[in-house]
Design an enzyme around this catalytic site. Structure first.
Site, PDB file in Angstrom:
ATOM      1  N   HIS A  21     -51.783  25.162  33.268  1.00 19.45           N
ATOM      2  CA  HIS A  21     -52.660  25.060  34.442  1.00 19.45           C
ATOM      3  C   HIS A  21     -53.856  26.015  34.372  1.00 19.45           C
ATOM      4  O   HIS A  21     -54.991  25.605  34.603  1.00 19.45           O
ATOM      5  CB  HIS A  21     -51.900  25.375  35.739  1.00 19.45           C
ATOM      6  CG  HIS A  21     -50.767  24.462  36.030  1.00 19.45           C
ATOM      7  ND1 HIS A  21     -49.490  24.715  35.600  1.00 19.45           N
ATOM      8  CD2 HIS A  21     -50.714  23.299  36.720  1.00 19.45           C
ATOM      9  CE1 HIS A  21     -48.696  23.746  35.990  1.00 19.45           C
ATOM     10  NE2 HIS A  21     -49.403  22.869  36.672  1.00 19.45           N
ATOM     11  N   GLU A  91     -48.051  31.890  34.871  1.00 11.16           N
ATOM     12  CA  GLU A  91     -48.795  31.680  33.627  1.00 11.16           C
ATOM     13  C   GLU A  91     -49.541  32.942  33.185  1.00 11.16           C
ATOM     14  O   GLU A  91     -49.614  33.239  31.990  1.00 11.16           O
ATOM     15  CB  GLU A  91     -49.714  30.463  33.774  1.00 11.16           C
ATOM     16  CG  GLU A  91     -48.881  29.187  33.987  1.00 11.16           C
ATOM     17  CD  GLU A  91     -49.672  27.895  33.959  1.00 11.16           C
ATOM     18  OE1 GLU A  91     -50.903  27.923  33.759  1.00 11.16           O
ATOM     19  OE2 GLU A  91     -49.040  26.824  34.132  1.00 11.16           O
ATOM     20  N   ARG A 179     -52.320  27.653  65.360  1.00 16.29           N
ATOM     21  CA  ARG A 179     -53.602  27.061  65.748  1.00 16.29           C
ATOM     22  C   ARG A 179     -53.325  25.600  66.089  1.00 16.29           C
ATOM     23  O   ARG A 179     -52.489  24.969  65.428  1.00 16.29           O
ATOM     24  CB  ARG A 179     -54.604  27.077  64.595  1.00 16.29           C
ATOM     25  CG  ARG A 179     -55.153  28.426  64.232  1.00 16.29           C
ATOM     26  CD  ARG A 179     -56.273  28.290  63.208  1.00 16.29           C
ATOM     27  NE  ARG A 179     -56.925  29.557  62.992  1.00 16.29           N
ATOM     28  CZ  ARG A 179     -56.598  30.414  62.027  1.00 16.29           C
ATOM     29  NH1 ARG A 179     -55.649  30.133  61.167  1.00 16.29           N
ATOM     30  NH2 ARG A 179     -57.240  31.555  61.911  1.00 16.29           N
ATOM     31  N   ARG A 233     -57.150  36.963  66.136  1.00 17.79           N
ATOM     32  CA  ARG A 233     -56.507  35.986  67.006  1.00 17.79           C
ATOM     33  C   ARG A 233     -56.438  36.437  68.458  1.00 17.79           C
ATOM     34  O   ARG A 233     -56.143  35.652  69.338  1.00 17.79           O
ATOM     35  CB  ARG A 233     -55.108  35.665  66.455  1.00 17.79           C
ATOM     36  CG  ARG A 233     -55.136  35.095  65.044  1.00 17.79           C
ATOM     37  CD  ARG A 233     -55.935  33.797  64.965  1.00 17.79           C
ATOM     38  NE  ARG A 233     -55.367  32.788  65.812  1.00 17.79           N
ATOM     39  CZ  ARG A 233     -54.306  32.025  65.491  1.00 17.79           C
ATOM     40  NH1 ARG A 233     -53.726  32.173  64.307  1.00 17.79           N
ATOM     41  NH2 ARG A 233     -53.838  31.125  66.333  1.00 17.79           N
TER      42      ARG A 233
HETATM   43  N1  URA Z   1     -56.620  33.138  56.184  1.00 15.49           N
HETATM   44  C1  URA Z   1     -55.543  32.753  56.917  1.00 15.49           C
HETATM   45  O1  URA Z   1     -54.524  32.349  56.372  1.00 15.49           O
HETATM   46  N2  URA Z   1     -55.621  32.819  58.262  1.00 15.49           N
HETATM   47  C2  URA Z   1     -56.734  33.234  58.916  1.00 15.49           C
HETATM   48  O2  URA Z   1     -56.764  33.271  60.140  1.00 15.49           O
HETATM   49  C3  URA Z   1     -57.850  33.633  58.139  1.00 15.49           C
HETATM   50  C4  URA Z   1     -57.759  33.576  56.769  1.00 15.49           C
END
Ligand code: URA
Length: 284
Positions: A21, A91, A179, A233
């Site tokens: 890969h 790898e 989310r 968040r």
């Molecule tokens: N990467 C993630 O996994 N989550 C985020 O909120 C921002 C970057």
């Protein structure tokens, strides 16, 4: 029927140990490899080195090798998430890499972690599935002590804002990180996830550290992670690439520091960085 014939179905290597890969072979990469998710970040990292050369590109895996302050270094993108990260580690290890530093982006869970700050992960909650194919659920996804200390030392030297702590690695950027999915879908078992993780001391979400740390520990390799908080968040702020150049600077400097520590440790026949070793290092 065309195509290159590989060694075998269970050992898919080409001529001279060329990996299926990542398309690297022994001699192509340093023992120190930066592993960002994004191939574009590999180019960004390589552009900060004193010299850099293209090694290989295949699928999500782009590899450069070069020199940073005299240290031979490499960078290989892992793509997003644990499965492709596991392939990269497998790898790269086969061709001689033994130290991996994730240079990633992340979503912070706590208000006091500003967008653009760095998060150095010392251990990861294994919310992804790949590490479960390697070991039992109770096995810890823990970063290498020396690599983590080198990242902290580099962040201190460079004077950037950073936090050290626990990260949750998921397989899903959207619903797995609470989310809303398409049309607002969110399974009941992920409702309240951000608050719960925050309440047990988790700093951030990303998608690769847990698999990287688990696999590295199992194989006796070393891994660490520095991520730029591009999202928060709590405040709902999201700034693409905020702090990424700081994460790159810290990772580069950490490898320079780590290579010096490795030399001293080798001379003394020791394995772990300790306060007395750091005193000797400072005096050099
Ligand atoms: N990467 C993630 O996994 N989550 C985020 O909120 C921002 C970057």
């Amino acid at each position: 029927m065309g195509g290159e014939r590989l060694r075998s179905a269970s050992v898919p290597e080409g001529e001279g140990g060329l990996q299926y890969h990542v398309r690297v072979k022994p001699g192509d990469v340093s023992r120190y490899v930066f592993v960002p998710g994004d191939p574009e970040r590999v180019k960004k990292i390589a552009s900060t080195w004193d010299e850099a050369w293209f090694v290989a590109q295949h699928r999500e895996y782009l590899t450069y090798t070069g020199r940073y302050k005299g240290v031979l270094v490499s960078a290989t993108s892992t793509g997003i998430g644990a499965p492709s990260t596991a392939i990269a580690v497998e790898e790269l290890a086969r061709v001689g890499a033994d130290t991996f530093i994730r240079v990633g982006t992340t979503g912070a869970l706590r208000r006091d972690i500003k967008v653009g700050d760095l998060i150095i992960t010392n251990a990861a909650v294994r919310l992804e599935g790949t590490s479960k194919q390697y070991t039992i659920p109770e096995y810890p996804a823990v970063a290498d002590l020396n690599v983590t200390l080198a990242l902290i030392e580099a962040a201190e030297e460079l004077g950037v804002r950073y936090h050290v702590g626990l990260t949750a690695s998921t397989d899903s950027f959207y619903v797995g990180q609470e989310r809303p999915g398409y049309r607002g879908y969110l399974p009941p078992f992920n409702r309240g996830l951000v608050d719960y993780l925050k309440s047990i001391g988790v700093l951030n979400f990303e998608m690769e550290a847990a698999a990287l740390f688990t696999i590295a520990q199992i194989y006796g390799l070393r891994a660490g992670s520095v991520c730029a908080a591009i999202a928060n968040r709590e405040t709902e702020e999201f700034i693409v690439d905020a702090g990424v150049m700081d994460a790159i600077r810290v990772a580069n400097e950490a490898v320079k520091i780590l290579s010096e520590w490795d030399e001293i440790l080798g001379e003394k026949g020791k394995k772990y960085v300790s306060p007395s070793l750091l005193r000797d290092w400072r005096r050099r």
